[in-house]
Scaffold this active site. Structure first.
Site, short mmCIF file in Angstrom:
data_model
loop_
_atom_site.label_atom_id
_atom_site.label_comp_id
_atom_site.label_asym_id
_atom_site.label_seq_id
_atom_site.Cartn_x
_atom_site.Cartn_y
_atom_site.Cartn_z
CB THR A 1 -0.83 -0.09 1.22
OG1 THR A 1 -1.92 -1.14 1.39
CG2 THR A 1 -1.76 1.26 1.30
CE LYS B 1 2.01 2.21 4.46
NZ LYS B 1 2.51 0.93 3.58
CE LYS C 1 -4.98 -1.48 2.15
NZ LYS C 1 -3.80 -2.11 2.12
#
Lengths: 287, 287
Positions: free
Chosen positions: B96, B239, B171
């Protein structure tokens, strides 16, 4: 349990009255505007001219009205339930309202020889219509047991949450979880639109995984089809979130995400959008 | 598609390597710390001494590493994939990471005669182990079609989301929706505890209704049993949320709830809790 007084015949109440009659209960009703109840009256519900008349001579009196002040009025008002219901009656408030108001009703009911249950619901108009409401009940176990056949006529997932007020507290939890979930869904959709994704495809892609939720399932299709009509009114959600926030603060905790989501909806309400459905939260952003 | 180079053999990667071997692919692996890969090596994965060796002579090279800077390094570094993979190889980044980094890889890959797909996943360690990952893929349709057998060895819900970067954007949507949902779940549980409810009963009561979510299902039992181990690390969620917030701002939208949830997790990280699982968010409150 045979004779029910039912106060507050709105979108939810009307379907609940129908399901009670279908289950064989005799239902007497009162609501502020009689014309709105004509259909259920023609189907067999007995009209009462006031709360007092609706409360007298019943085994149980159910209320599902708008705001805490409406609940105050029908219970504590001059012609109210607490003064006029027969001794031994179960009074059941199914409005989503303040847990401490439920406790006040419970205590006043006890003094008056009545049994009080707070029993807010989830499942919306569809759940009310199909008799599949989730019912979250607080009060004495014995009173809950007595009321169970009444609940079973209207709902499916019926839980005794403990002492008076606990039904409302559990409903607050429900609304708090929804506040987070619906804002996440709306922000995901706003992001998708802004970055040029096929929003519908995105929704389908994430629906079955860790981001899946009942809110995603119910809210995303409405937003995608431009349907901002109320399944659940923004103005009512604001009421619930305010109650939850206040209760939380009184209990010594600060729910920052809830407060944040509440503030967004309040901005929308101030702009005249309180009568839209909660899914209209996307309009708070660029949509 | 027969020969796979696989870079990044962590919790996720290891299970993915096993599923690829089970499906008949020849898998060569590289990861920073060889000792961590001994088990899959003993099961048949071929060890490579560096990224370069792992990238050469493959039909596809898969990467699933930690942070965008790690992705940068394995693709653009001196001994990186883009320089050393054979022409015609499909390079698939399943980390990701930033959508714009995916676009940069895509463009550089094209110049180098390679095909690039961004294909982040959801479903966590369980999904990786059971081969049921959700795979969100962006890039050229033709390259996606070529890689499909590889994806099918590792996942179940595999969606082509459109052009390069769209896998990552999707995502991001997933993580944004989760940020809202998990904070709602934690605040509901905090409220329940503070007001003296039976928290477990509350969770069961609301799980099947409008407040239900995959987060409620996965997070609540862990919190209730005091399990704050990472299914998904707080530091990794930070993150992801940072990336999503930055992308959103670049696309001209401000996601207030996401930013708020991010700030809570950052506070926790600053207090040394970054290695806990995301469900530890309740610890931000009184728990």
């Amino acid at each position: 349990m045979k004779k029910i007084g039912f106060i507050g015949v709105g979108i939810m109440g009307k379907s609940m009255v129908r399901n009670l009659m279908k289950a064989g209960f005799e239902v007497a009703i009162y609501t502020r505007t009689k014309s709105k109840a004509e259909d259920v009256i023609s189907e067999g519900a007995v009209w009462c001219e006031d709360v007092k008349t609706c409360a007298r001579g019943r085994d149980a009196v159910i209320t599902i009205v708008g705001y805490p002040k409406d609940v105050e009025e029908v219970y504590f008002g001059e012609k109210g339930i607490l003064e006029h219901a027969d001794k031994g009656t179960c009074v059941i408030d199914m409005t989503t309202t303040s847990p401490r108001l439920s406790v006040r009703i419970y205590e006043a009911a006890k003094k008056a020889g009545l049994y009080a249950i707070d029993a807010p619901v989830t499942g919306g108009d569809t759940g009310a219509r199909e008799g599949t409401l989730t019912i979250l009940a607080g009060g004495d176990q014995e009173a809950f047991d007595r009321c169970l056949p009444v609940f079973e006529a209207m709902g499916k997932n019926i839980t005794y949450e403990g002492k008076a007020g606990n039904g409302q507290h559990t409903k607050m939890c429900n609304q708090i979880a929804i506040a987070g979930a619906i804002s996440g869904v709306c922000e995901a959709m706003v992001y998708a639109k802004a970055t040029g994704l096929d929003v519908s495809l995105m929704v389908d892609s994430i629906a079955t995984g860790a981001a899946g939720s009942a809110q995603l399932k119910s809210v995303a299709p409405r937003i995608l089809s431009g349907d901002f009509d109320p399944g659940f009114f923004i103005k009512h959600f604001i009421k619930d979130m305010k109650l939850a926030g206040e209760e939380a603060k009184d209990a010594g905790v600060n729910l920052g995400v809830l407060d944040y989501v509440l503030s967004m909806y309040e901005d929308m309400d101030a702009q005249g959008m309180g009568d839209l459905g909660t899914q209209a939260l996307v309009k708070y952003y660029q949509w």
